[in-house]
Design a protein around this motif. Structure first.
Motif, PDB file in Angstrom:
ATOM      1  N   GLU A 198       0.883  -1.437  -0.013  1.00 12.07           N
ATOM      2  CA  GLU A 198      -0.052   0.133   0.092  1.00 12.07           C
ATOM      3  C   GLU A 198       0.646   0.825   0.016  1.00 12.07           C
ATOM      4  O   GLU A 198       1.724   1.445   1.176  1.00 12.07           O
ATOM      5  CB  GLU A 198      -0.809   0.015   1.310  1.00 12.07           C
ATOM      6  CG  GLU A 198      -1.874   0.705   0.933  1.00 12.07           C
ATOM      7  CD  GLU A 198      -2.898   0.596   2.933  1.00 12.07           C
ATOM      8  OE1 GLU A 198      -3.235  -0.347   3.317  1.00 12.07           O
ATOM      9  OE2 GLU A 198      -3.176   1.466   2.908  1.00 12.07           O
ATOM     10  N   HIS A 249       1.957   4.518  -0.072  1.00 12.29           N
ATOM     11  CA  HIS A 249       1.682   6.724   0.681  1.00 12.29           C
ATOM     12  C   HIS A 249       2.843   7.618   0.537  1.00 12.29           C
ATOM     13  O   HIS A 249       3.871   7.190   0.066  1.00 12.29           O
ATOM     14  CB  HIS A 249       1.276   5.936   1.813  1.00 12.29           C
ATOM     15  CG  HIS A 249      -0.309   5.519   2.735  1.00 12.29           C
ATOM     16  ND1 HIS A 249      -0.836   6.137   3.034  1.00 12.29           N
ATOM     17  CD2 HIS A 249      -0.667   4.008   2.665  1.00 12.29           C
ATOM     18  CE1 HIS A 249      -1.884   5.486   3.471  1.00 12.29           C
ATOM     19  NE2 HIS A 249      -1.636   4.400   3.001  1.00 12.29           N
ATOM     20  N   THR A 308      -2.093   6.735  -2.189  1.00 15.53           N
ATOM     21  CA  THR A 308      -2.293   7.942  -1.007  1.00 15.53           C
ATOM     22  C   THR A 308      -1.899   9.264  -0.775  1.00 15.53           C
ATOM     23  O   THR A 308      -0.470   9.116  -1.006  1.00 15.53           O
ATOM     24  CB  THR A 308      -2.629   7.237   0.065  1.00 15.53           C
ATOM     25  OG1 THR A 308      -3.613   6.185   0.205  1.00 15.53           O
ATOM     26  CG2 THR A 308      -3.734   7.850   1.126  1.00 15.53           C
ATOM     27  N   GLN A 364       0.916  11.922 -12.295  1.00 18.97           N
ATOM     28  CA  GLN A 364      -0.664  11.893 -12.585  1.00 18.97           C
ATOM     29  C   GLN A 364      -0.996  10.906 -13.565  1.00 18.97           C
ATOM     30  O   GLN A 364      -2.023  10.539 -12.656  1.00 18.97           O
ATOM     31  CB  GLN A 364      -0.490  12.914 -14.021  1.00 18.97           C
ATOM     32  CG  GLN A 364      -1.541  13.468 -14.181  1.00 18.97           C
ATOM     33  CD  GLN A 364      -2.069  14.696 -13.055  1.00 18.97           C
ATOM     34  OE1 GLN A 364      -1.629  15.674 -12.548  1.00 18.97           O
ATOM     35  NE2 GLN A 364      -3.352  14.521 -12.226  1.00 18.97           N
ATOM     36  N   HIS A 365       0.238   9.999 -13.903  1.00 15.45           N
ATOM     37  CA  HIS A 365      -0.535   8.186 -14.435  1.00 15.45           C
ATOM     38  C   HIS A 365      -0.841   7.471 -13.118  1.00 15.45           C
ATOM     39  O   HIS A 365      -1.298   6.640 -13.277  1.00 15.45           O
ATOM     40  CB  HIS A 365       0.374   8.172 -15.639  1.00 15.45           C
ATOM     41  CG  HIS A 365       1.612   7.491 -14.807  1.00 15.45           C
ATOM     42  ND1 HIS A 365       2.578   8.980 -14.637  1.00 15.45           N
ATOM     43  CD2 HIS A 365       3.008   6.730 -15.026  1.00 15.45           C
ATOM     44  CE1 HIS A 365       3.841   8.546 -13.944  1.00 15.45           C
ATOM     45  NE2 HIS A 365       3.755   7.269 -14.615  1.00 15.45           N
ATOM     46  N   LEU A 403      -1.968   8.470 -10.216  1.00 12.23           N
ATOM     47  CA  LEU A 403      -2.418   9.075  -8.563  1.00 12.23           C
ATOM     48  C   LEU A 403      -3.887   8.348  -7.509  1.00 12.23           C
ATOM     49  O   LEU A 403      -3.639   8.273  -6.758  1.00 12.23           O
ATOM     50  CB  LEU A 403      -3.041   9.944  -8.858  1.00 12.23           C
ATOM     51  CG  LEU A 403      -2.393  11.740  -8.876  1.00 12.23           C
ATOM     52  CD1 LEU A 403      -2.966  12.345  -9.924  1.00 12.23           C
ATOM     53  CD2 LEU A 403      -1.262  11.495  -7.568  1.00 12.23           C
ATOM     54  N   SER A 404      -4.813   7.240  -9.114  1.00  9.00           N
ATOM     55  CA  SER A 404      -5.077   6.361  -8.053  1.00  9.00           C
ATOM     56  C   SER A 404      -4.776   5.105  -7.428  1.00  9.00           C
ATOM     57  O   SER A 404      -5.473   4.440  -6.922  1.00  9.00           O
ATOM     58  CB  SER A 404      -6.251   5.619  -9.898  1.00  9.00           C
ATOM     59  OG  SER A 404      -5.435   5.104 -10.554  1.00  9.00           O
ATOM     60  N   ARG A 405      -3.452   4.839  -7.781  1.00  7.07           N
ATOM     61  CA  ARG A 405      -2.847   3.867  -6.938  1.00  7.07           C
ATOM     62  C   ARG A 405      -2.098   3.587  -6.069  1.00  7.07           C
ATOM     63  O   ARG A 405      -2.160   3.242  -5.302  1.00  7.07           O
ATOM     64  CB  ARG A 405      -2.190   3.247  -7.959  1.00  7.07           C
ATOM     65  CG  ARG A 405      -3.257   2.730  -9.310  1.00  7.07           C
ATOM     66  CD  ARG A 405      -2.318   1.848 -10.673  1.00  7.07           C
ATOM     67  NE  ARG A 405      -2.050   0.849  -9.905  1.00  7.07           N
ATOM     68  CZ  ARG A 405      -1.178  -0.157 -10.701  1.00  7.07           C
ATOM     69  NH1 ARG A 405      -1.033   0.417 -12.086  1.00  7.07           N
ATOM     70  NH2 ARG A 405      -1.335  -1.201 -10.564  1.00  7.07           N
TER      71      ARG A 405
END
Ligand code: G4F
Length: 326
Positions: free
Chosen positions: A28, A30, A50, A43-44, A46-48
């Motif tokens: 995970e 962060h 925190t 940017q590419h 960011l969804s993965r």
């Protein structure tokens, strides 16, 4: 495993995320960013991941991060990394790099004592290296030549103190120069590759650089991040490890190599604005201590790095041109 990368939106941070997603997908991830950070590099991704907004000089926001989340590993990349800027803003450089490291380790000590921390130092700490001292091992004297280098020596020893005094699992690295795509033009190979592409596009006539005689030991950033990972997994707490390629190039040699690869003339004009009050003349490292403990091997050669950087700038500059035209 829960991981915190400080300064995650920078050049190295972006490559670190990609390394983790590919090789350790169960992690995970962060990361800390400063308010209004440029997120272009990540940017590419960011969804993965925190993100946590935090300035390394703000101990309160660091305490909050470590109070709310418990991390297994922390890779401390955040800092002021541009050597010339450190002569213009020496106090800020020391504050971010040295006190920032102390703030981080204080938060770990108070909130997350079992978190392993990698304090990412620099070969600039060795500073004025004599010809008969290469390849540089971890035993070499530290003779910093810039406020940046002094700040990294301080951070390095702060890491040692937190291991010795408070029993934190801190490991220190001294990474030699690292390059690769997304490297900004503030750094020499980012600049040479960008200028080569500009010459190829007819947007400039010659390279414009500072000191061409300095020699640097350069590793692809993708090999650096794998070394960071392995060192925190397998290194001895409290210890310090060089990360480098064991090869050195003068800036002039780098220029010739890039010009040849990009098929452009290597005419160069020296611009005194890019000369430094003091420049480390020679860096050539020995990373055998780290390689022995971790089994690390480099995957990328200088030609790979240069090709990738040229492709990056071609895409970037074409994008910029497209924006101007539209
Ligand atoms: O690319 P540079 O700015 O990197 P420098 O100063 O070696 O520092 C980098 O590596 C360190 C590890 O060794 C890191 F800790 C640090 O954060 C950073 O990533 O300059 C490399 C050499 C210098 O000798 C400089 O004088 O290239 C020379 N140079 C010549 N012309 C230039 C230029 N450097 C820059 N930035 N711009 C020039 O036009």
């Amino acid at each position: 495993m829960k991981i915190l990368i400080t300064g995650i939106s920078g050049f190295v941070g972006s490559h670190f995320i990609e390394f983790l997603l590919e090789n350790h997908p169960a992690c995970e991830i962060h990361g800390t960013i400063r308010r209004r950070s440029d997120l272009k590099n990540i940017q590419h991704l960011l969804s993965r991941i925190t993100l946590h907004e935090c300035d390394m000089t703000d101990s309160h926001s660091l305490e909050t991060i470590f109070r709310n989340d418990k991390f297994d590993r922390c890779f401390h990349l955040a800092g002021q990394s541009h050597v010339p800027t450190s002569w213009i803003r020496p106090i800020e450089t020391m504050n971010v790099n040295a006190n920032g490291t102390m703030n981080l380790l204080e938060s770990v000590r108070h909130q997350n004592k079992n978190c392993r921390v990698l304090v990412c130092g620099s070969s600039e700490e060795y500073g004025l290296v004599e010809e008969n001292e290469v390849p540089i091992t971890e035993e070499n004297p530290l003779r910093p030549l810039s406020p940046y280098a002094a700040s990294k020596v301080a951070a390095d020893y702060i890491g040692y103190v937190y291991f010795k005094s408070y029993g934190l699992h801190v490991i220190r690295t001294r990474a030699f120069n690292h390059e690769g795509f997304r490297r900004p033009e503030d750094f020499v190979l980012g600049k040479i590759t960008k200028q080569a592409v500009e010459i190829g596009m007819g947007k400039r006539e010659v390279f414009e650089l500072g000191n061409m005689d300095a020699k640097r030991d350069i590793t692809d950033v993708r090999d650096i991040v794998s070394a960071y990972w392995l060192t925190l997994e397998k290194g001895t707490p409290g210890d310090v490890y060089n990360i480098c390629s064991g090869k050195t190039y003068s800036i002039r040699e780098l220029l010739e190599l890039v010009a040849k690869t990009a098929k452009v003339p290597s005419n160069v004009k020296q611009d005194p604005r890019f000369l430094r009050p003091a420049d480390v003349p020679l860096l050539l490292g020995d990373s055998s201590k780290m390689a022995k403990v971790t089994g690390w091997k480099r995957r990328f050669e200088m030609n790979d790095t240069i090709q990738d950087m040229l492709s990056y700038w071609r895409a970037e500059l074409k994008g910029q041109l497209a924006e101007i035209v539209s």
